[in-house]
Write an enzyme that holds these catalytic residues in place. Structure first.
Site, PDB file in Angstrom:
ATOM      1  N   ARG A 158       0.852  -1.198   0.000  1.00 19.58           N
ATOM      2  CA  ARG A 158       0.000   0.000   0.000  1.00 19.58           C
ATOM      3  C   ARG A 158       0.880   1.237   0.000  1.00 19.58           C
ATOM      4  NH1 ARG A 158      -3.110  -3.948   2.590  1.00 19.58           N
ATOM      5  NH2 ARG A 158      -4.784  -4.500   1.151  1.00 19.58           N
ATOM      6  N   ASP A 187       0.245  -7.030  -3.173  1.00 20.97           N
ATOM      7  CA  ASP A 187      -1.179  -6.792  -2.906  1.00 20.97           C
ATOM      8  C   ASP A 187      -1.765  -6.080  -4.124  1.00 20.97           C
ATOM      9  OD1 ASP A 187      -3.710  -6.246  -1.482  1.00 20.97           O
ATOM     10  OD2 ASP A 187      -2.546  -6.797   0.291  1.00 20.97           O
ATOM     11  N   HIS A 260      -6.391 -10.333  -3.660  1.00 21.60           N
ATOM     12  CA  HIS A 260      -5.445  -9.209  -3.526  1.00 21.60           C
ATOM     13  C   HIS A 260      -4.375  -9.277  -4.617  1.00 21.60           C
ATOM     14  CE1 HIS A 260      -7.065  -7.369   0.062  1.00 21.60           C
ATOM     15  NE2 HIS A 260      -7.098  -8.535   0.693  1.00 21.60           N
ATOM     16  N   ASP A 323      -6.376 -14.612   2.143  1.00 22.68           N
ATOM     17  CA  ASP A 323      -7.480 -13.868   2.749  1.00 22.68           C
ATOM     18  C   ASP A 323      -8.293 -13.113   1.694  1.00 22.68           C
ATOM     19  OD1 ASP A 323      -5.183 -12.259   2.294  1.00 22.68           O
ATOM     20  OD2 ASP A 323      -6.091 -10.644   3.454  1.00 22.68           O
ATOM     21  N   GLU A 324      -9.508 -12.788   2.089  1.00 28.00           N
ATOM     22  CA  GLU A 324     -10.363 -11.855   1.355  1.00 28.00           C
ATOM     23  C   GLU A 324     -10.356 -12.106  -0.152  1.00 28.00           C
ATOM     24  OE1 GLU A 324     -10.268  -8.039   4.339  1.00 28.00           O
ATOM     25  OE2 GLU A 324      -8.587  -8.200   2.961  1.00 28.00           O
ATOM     26  N   TRP A 390      -6.581 -13.890  12.085  1.00 25.71           N
ATOM     27  CA  TRP A 390      -6.679 -12.421  12.127  1.00 25.71           C
ATOM     28  C   TRP A 390      -8.089 -11.928  12.363  1.00 25.71           C
ATOM     29  CZ3 TRP A 390      -9.012  -9.027   8.447  1.00 25.71           C
ATOM     30  CH2 TRP A 390      -9.567  -9.649   7.317  1.00 25.71           C
ATOM     31  N   TYR A 415      -3.737  -5.409  15.614  1.00 28.99           N
ATOM     32  CA  TYR A 415      -3.719  -4.602  14.399  1.00 28.99           C
ATOM     33  C   TYR A 415      -3.227  -3.199  14.740  1.00 28.99           C
ATOM     34  CZ  TYR A 415      -5.201  -7.762  10.772  1.00 28.99           C
ATOM     35  OH  TYR A 415      -5.210  -8.769   9.835  1.00 28.99           O
ATOM     36  N   PHE A 416      -1.973  -2.954  14.401  1.00 28.66           N
ATOM     37  CA  PHE A 416      -1.362  -1.677  14.756  1.00 28.66           C
ATOM     38  C   PHE A 416      -1.696  -0.567  13.754  1.00 28.66           C
ATOM     39  CE2 PHE A 416       2.361  -3.490  17.540  1.00 28.66           C
ATOM     40  CZ  PHE A 416       1.417  -3.967  18.444  1.00 28.66           C
ATOM     41  N   ASP A 417      -2.568  -0.889  12.769  1.00 25.33           N
ATOM     42  CA  ASP A 417      -3.068   0.201  11.917  1.00 25.33           C
ATOM     43  C   ASP A 417      -4.294   0.858  12.567  1.00 25.33           C
ATOM     44  OD1 ASP A 417      -4.554  -2.155  11.479  1.00 25.33           O
ATOM     45  OD2 ASP A 417      -4.980  -1.675   9.376  1.00 25.33           O
ATOM     46  N   THR A 466      -0.569  -0.582   5.741  1.00 26.48           N
ATOM     47  CA  THR A 466      -0.127   0.804   5.545  1.00 26.48           C
ATOM     48  C   THR A 466      -0.964   1.619   4.555  1.00 26.48           C
ATOM     49  OG1 THR A 466       1.465   0.066   3.874  1.00 26.48           O
ATOM     50  CG2 THR A 466       2.250   0.203   6.157  1.00 26.48           C
TER      51      THR A 466
HETATM   52  C1  ACM Z   1      -6.023  -9.124   6.560  1.00 25.99           C
HETATM   53  O1  ACM Z   1      -6.013  -8.216   7.414  1.00 25.99           O
HETATM   54  N1  ACM Z   1      -6.717  -8.987   5.423  1.00 25.99           N
HETATM   55  C2  ACM Z   1      -5.302 -10.360   6.750  1.00 25.99           C
END
Ligand code: ACM
Ligand code: ZN
Length: 538
Positions: A158, A187, A260, A323-324, A390, A415-417, A466
Site C-alpha cells: 500500500r 497486494d 489481492h 485472505d479476502e 486475524w 492490528y497496529f493500523d 499501511t
Molecule cells: C487481513 O487483514 N486482510 C489479513
C-alpha cells in the site's frame, strides 16, 4: 472506551501507593532477575571480550554497545580490564533462545545454548546500562521466551518503505527480542519484489496511477493522480535477509493469492478470469478480480514466482495470503467452473481450498511450509498449513483443534493500523481502537483450548497495514510503543504480568526509544504522569 479508562485509573489508585522507580527497566521483562548491591563501572577500565567459541559477529553488537559507553573493547583476553564473556553452554532450561546474564565485580558473563541466546543476552545488557553514566548494576538474570514465534508484519504494498527503514524496523524488532518479520510484499496496490522471470511485475505491477486521498469511506472519492510505486531488487532483498539474520530475525515473505492480486493482474491480465484489462488499485479494499483458479497458466506463473522467492528466503515458511478472496469472478468464469467440475468440488470455497492445497504441495516439494490467513480454513485446510488467525481468535482455535500450527494476530489486539487513542489529533487511520494497554492485556492462548491443543499456538504477531501510513515516521508512530507491549506478551512469562510494572519500566524505555531515533507515540507519558501524581488532570 472512555469509561473503561476511568475504571482503569481507579483500579490503579487502589493498588499503587507509589510509582516505584528502579534502575533496572528491561523490556520485555525477563523471566528471573535478581539484583544485588553494587555496580560495575564501565568507564573505569577497558573490556576484554572473551568469545569462548561464540560467533565473532556477536562481538560487533558488543563492540557497538561498549563504544557507545566510551569503553575500549579488546578481543585479547589478556587485556587488563574486566572480562565480557560470551559462552555457548549446555543449559537445558534455556532452550533455543534463552540466556543467563551475570554482572558482578568479576565482570559480565552471558551464557546460552545458542548464538541467538547470546544475542538476546547482549540486548538485555544494552538495556541494563543506564541512560546516563556507565554503571551497570550487579544482577543475575535467567531469561527465555514464552513463545517460539514472536512477530511483526509490515505491509509495503500500500505504501513502500525504503530498504534503510525496513532494516531499522528489523533492528528495533531484535532489540525487543522479536524473531519473525512478516514482509507483506504483494497486494492489489503494488508488487514489491523483483521476479526476474516476470519482468512486467517490475515495469507494470510495481506502480499505480494515483492514490486515494482521505478515508476509503469518503464520498466522492478523491485521488492525487500521482504515479506511485517501486520494488525491492533481489540484491536489496538479500541485503535485508542478511541484515535480519545477523539479528536472529527470520523473514517470512508473503506472496498474496488467490485474492489481492490486482497489481499482478495488471501486468499479466491473462491470469485473471476475464483476461482484463486490470489496473493496480489506487484505493483500498477488497476487489473482485482475482487469480483464475481454472487456468493452468496461473499455477505456472505462481510456481515460477515461488521458485525465485524460495531461492531468496532461507526461512522455513512462505506466506501465501489466502485472505479476502471474493468468489464473484470464479462464479462467472467457465475455466473456474470447469475446474470445479473436473475436481468434483462442491463450490467456490472448495475451489479456493483446491488452489491453496495445490500451492502447498508445490511449496512442500521445495522443502518449505505455507502460512495462510484464516480464510484458508474455508473449504478445507491444506494438510500441512499454518494458520494466521486475524478475524478474531476463532480461526486459530479451529485450526489448533485440527492439530494445525497457529500464529495469533487477532485484530482487537494485534492490528497496529488501528487508532491508539481517541484524541482528535491522531493521524487518519483505517479505524478501530487498540491502545497500548489493550495490546499488553492480550493472551495468545485461548481459554477454549486444552493444554495439548495450546501447543499448536506458536506465538503471536502484530500487523502493520499501511493504507493510511505513508512515511517511516508514521509507521514508527503506529508500531511503538505498542510493539513493546506485544514483546512482553510473546516473550515474558504470563505469571507476574502487571501493566503498572510495565509502565514503570516504559518510563525509561520511552527515553531509550528516543535515543534510538524512534518516532514513538507518547500517550504513555500521560498515563505514567498520572501514576506518579494522581492529582494530575488527565
Ligand atoms: C487481513 O487483514 N486482510 C489479513
Ligand atoms: Zn477463472
Amino acid at each position: 472506551m472512555r469509561k473503561s479508562i476511568v475504571l482503569f485509573f481507579s483500579a490503579v489508585l487502589a493498588v499503587t501507593t507509589s510509582f516505584a522507580q528502579s534502575n533496572i527497566n528491561i523490556v520485555p521483562r525477563p523471566v528471573k532477575l535478581v539484583a544485588s548491591k553494587g555496580s560495575l563501572d564501565l568507564s573505569k577500565r577497558a573490556a576484554a571480550i572473551d568469545l569462548s567459541g561464540a560467533d565473532v559477529s556477536l562481538a560487533m553488537f558488543l563492540d557497538e554497545f561498549l563504544k557507545s559507553k566510551d569503553v575500549e573493547a579488546g578481543r585479547d583476553p589478556k587485556t587488563k580490564g574486566y572480562p565480557v564473556k560470551l559462552t555457548i553452554a549446555k543449559v537445558d532450561t534455556l532452550g533455543a533462545e534463552g540466556y543467563t546474564l551475570s554482572v558482578s565485580k568479576k565482570g559480565i558473563s552471558i551464557q546460552a545454548n545458542t548464538e541467538a541466546g547470546l544475542f538476546y543476552g547482549i540486548q538485555t545488557l544494552i538495556q541494563l546500562t543506564p541512560l546516563k553514566g556507565t554503571k551497570l548494576p550487579y544482577v543475575e538474570i535467567t531469561d527465555y521466551p514464552r513463545f517460539a514465534y514472536r512477530g511483526l508484519h509490515l505491509d509495503v504494498s500500500r505504501h513502500m518503505f525504503p530498504v534503510e527503514f525496513v532494516k531499522k524496523y528489523i533492528d528495533l524488532m531484535a532489540k525487543h527480542k522479536f524473531n519473525r518479520f512478516h514482509w507483506h510484499l504483494t497486494d492489489d496496490q503494488g508488487w514489491r519484489i523483483e521476479i526476474k522471470n516476470y519482468p512486467q511485475l517490475q515495469s507494470t505491477a510495481a506502480y499505480r496511477n494515483g492514490t486515494l486521498i482521505g478515508h476509503a469511506g469518503e464520498n466522492p472519492e478523491r485521488f492525487d493522480n500521482k504515479r506511485y510505486g517501486g520494488y525491492y531488487t533481489q540484491e536489496e532483498v538479500k541485503e535485508v535477509i542478511e541484515y535480519a539474520a545477523a539479528r536472529y530475525v527470520t523473514i517470512i515473505p508473503e506472496i498474496e493469492m488467490p485474492g489481492h492480486a490486482l497489481a499482478a493482474l495488471s501486468a499479466y491480465p491473462q491470469l485473471g478470469c476475464t483476461g482484463g484489462p486490470y489496473e493496480a488499485s489506487m484505493k483500498w479494499g477488497v476487489f473482485d478480480p482475482v487469480f483464475c483458479a481454472g487456468k493452468e497458466e496461473t499455477f505456472v506463473f505462481l510456481e515460477g514466482v515461488l521458485d525465485e522467492v524460495i531461492g531468496l528466503f532461507p526461512g522455513k515458511y512462505i506466506h501465501i495470503g489466502g485472505d479476502e478472496c471474493p468468489k464473484t469472478s470464479w462464479k462467472a468464469c467457465p475455466n473456474c467452473q470447469q475446474r470445479i467440475k473436473a475436481q468434483g468440488l462442491k463450490d467456490e470455497h472448495e475451489l479456493q481450498s483446491y488452489f491453496i492445497n495445490r500451492i502447498e504441495k508445490y511449496v512442500n516439494s521445495k522443502g518449505k511450509q505455507i502460512i495462510g490467513w484464516d480464510e484458508i480454513l474455508e473449504g478445507g485446510l491444506a494438510p500441512n498449513a499454518t494458520v494466521m488467525s486475524w478475524r478474531g481468535e476463532e480461526g486459530g482455535i479451529a485450526a489448533a483443534k485440527q492439530k494445525h500450527t497457529v500464529i495469533m494476530t487477532p485484530g482487537n489486539w494485534c492490528y497496529f493500523d488501528h487508532y491508539q487513542d481517541t484524541s482528535k489529533t491522531e493521524p487518519l487511520s483505517i479505524g478501530g481502537l487498540t491502545p497500548v494497554r489493550e495490546v499488553y492485556t492480550y493472551e495468545p492462548l485461548p481459554a477454549q483450548l486444552t493444554g495439548d491443543e495450546s501447543k499448536y499456538i506458536l506465538g503471536a504477531q502484530a500487523n502493520l497495514w499501511t493504507e493510511y501510513i505513508e512515511t517511516p515516521q508514521h509507521a514508527e508512530y503506529m508500531a511503538y510503543p505498542r510493539a513493546c507491549a506485544l514483546a512482553e506478551v510473546v516473550w515474558s512469562p504470563k505469571e507476574g504480568k502487571d501493566y503498572i510494572n510495565f509502565l514503570q519500566r516504559m518510563e525509561t524505555h520511552l527515553q531509550r526509544l528516543k535515543n534510538w531515533n524512534v518516532n514513538c507515540a507518547q500517550h504513555l507519558v500521560k498515563e505514567i504522569e498520572y501514576l506518579k501524581n494522581p492529582q494530575t488532570k488527565k
